[in-house]
Design an enzyme around this catalytic site. Structure first.
Site, PDB file in Angstrom:
ATOM      1  N   GLU A  72      47.121  43.036  44.741  1.00 52.71           N
ATOM      2  CA  GLU A  72      46.218  43.210  45.884  1.00 52.71           C
ATOM      3  C   GLU A  72      46.619  42.304  47.049  1.00 52.71           C
ATOM      4  OE1 GLU A  72      42.780  40.525  46.424  1.00 52.71           O
ATOM      5  OE2 GLU A  72      41.679  42.231  45.610  1.00 52.71           O
ATOM      6  N   ASP A 129      44.080  49.443  43.232  1.00 52.05           N
ATOM      7  CA  ASP A 129      43.925  49.128  44.654  1.00 52.05           C
ATOM      8  C   ASP A 129      45.145  48.403  45.186  1.00 52.05           C
ATOM      9  OD1 ASP A 129      43.272  46.782  43.208  1.00 52.05           O
ATOM     10  OD2 ASP A 129      41.966  46.062  44.820  1.00 52.05           O
TER      11      ASP A 129
END
Length: 355
Positions: A72, A129
């Site tokens: 991330e 993500d």
């Protein structure tokens, strides 16, 4: 606590002022008083971020955990370097990410790197993500700097996500948060803040458009359903069951709207999909506190709130999404990696929305 703004006209008026707030967000960056770090321009903010969280070899350090880095954070850093036209930093970030985190069996990335561990990557599960953020950064860099080889890398990531992480569950196409641990025969555990909408929209152009369009549509529909507690906010983690069509707050995590779910409206705004229906609960929640001090979390089962205020990154999201008026984003010297990242992300979203 003041009365909730239940008048739809008032909520609509606040949302219609979003463009004004965006302009204020971009032009009145970062006051220089007290404990705040002076940043006259957004470029100064990026330089400060690099000094605090980026190593010379291109690793973004999560200062909250000291020695840890995550896919991330690498994705955020790569996006920031593109936004601030910093090819040198981008190349260092991407080279480190591709070398240290890329999984050999696909185009995905291990979710965490530990500098004080042997091996440095003890768990090769991915975080979806992070994969989506990295792919979006590669796509943006390829277009901005005319580097088509980066687009090839992005296409490979989107293909791997589509094949391994988009699954049909009970009539929905859902995005799993990771390869392992989130899907069983009777249950799917999801995190709606992993739906990085602008990246998924980029995937529509680079991969299978039909599948990605359905993933976006089903995801946004799920966000509309996943409303809990007094304010009707999304939880950090939710579950779907085979025998029920209604999402539920996941067990195993605190039943909160907090550090994960705060990104849900930001990614929708960035992707041009934050409409009045989705935004209204956030507007009501943000404007429920006369002091303007948003709690860092709220329990969606008991409505208990955190005994401390939200970090500045939350307020930056409120400003760019039109939930909060009169906030001038700042980056304090004590701000951790995550709050600082949300401030920079909000700046990028504000500039994107103006174009």
């Amino acid at each position: 606590m003041k009365n909730v703004m239940r008048d739809p006209a008032m909520a609509t008026g606040l949302l219609h002022r979003r463009l004004v707030l965006k302009g204020a967000f971009c032009t009145s960056l970062f006051a220089a008083t007290g404990s705040y770090t002076f940043a006259a321009t957004a470029d100064d903010l990026w330089e400060d971020y690099k000094q605090r969280f980026m190593t010379p070899d291109g690793r973004i350090i999560d200062a909250h955990e000291g020695v840890a880095s995550h896919s991330e954070g690498q994705g955020y850093g790569m996006l920031f370097s593109v936004a601030f036209n910093d090819q040198s930093s981008f190349d260092r970030l991407w080279n480190w990410t591709a070398t240290a985190l890329r999984r050999p069996q696909d185009a995905l990335f291990s979710w965490r790197y530990l500098n004080n561990s042997v091996p440095h990557v003890p768990d090769h599960n991915n975080a979806t993500d992070g994969d989506l953020l990295i792919a979006l950064a590669l796509t943006s860099a390829a277009k901005k700097w005319q580097r088509p080889q980066l687009l090839t890398q992005a296409k490979q990531i989107y293909s791997s996500i589509r094949k391994k992480l988009l699954v049909n569950f009970n009539g929905r196409l859902v995005l799993l948060p990771g390869l392992s641990g989130f899907l069983s025969p009777g249950k799917a555990t999801l995190n709606m803040s992993y739906y990085v909408i602008p990246s998924m929209r980029a995937a529509q152009e680079l991969d299978d458009a039909g599948i990605w369009t359905k993933a976006i549509d089903d995801g946004v529909a799920l966000i509309r359903q996943a409303r809990f507690g007094r304010w009707g906010l999304p939880p950090d983690w939710l579950t779907l069951g085979k025998d029920r069509d209604i999402p539920e707050i996941a067990t195993g995590w605190p039943p909160r709207f907090s550090y994960d779910a705060i990104r849900v409206p930001l990614y929708l705004q960035w992707g041009g999909m934050l409409d009045l229906d989705i935004a209204s609960p956030f507007v009501n929640y943000w404007h429920a506190y006369a002091s303007g001090i948003l709690p860092a979390w709220i329990d969606l089962k008991t409505d208990e709130t955190a005994p401390y205020g939200a970090p500045e990154g939350f307020h930056a999201i409120g400003a760019v999404c039109g939930f909060e008026n009169g906030f001038s984003p700042t980056l304090s010297r004590s701000a951790d990696y995550y709050s600082s990242s949300l401030v920079l992300l909000s700046n990028i979203v504000a500039r994107h929305s103006e174009n």
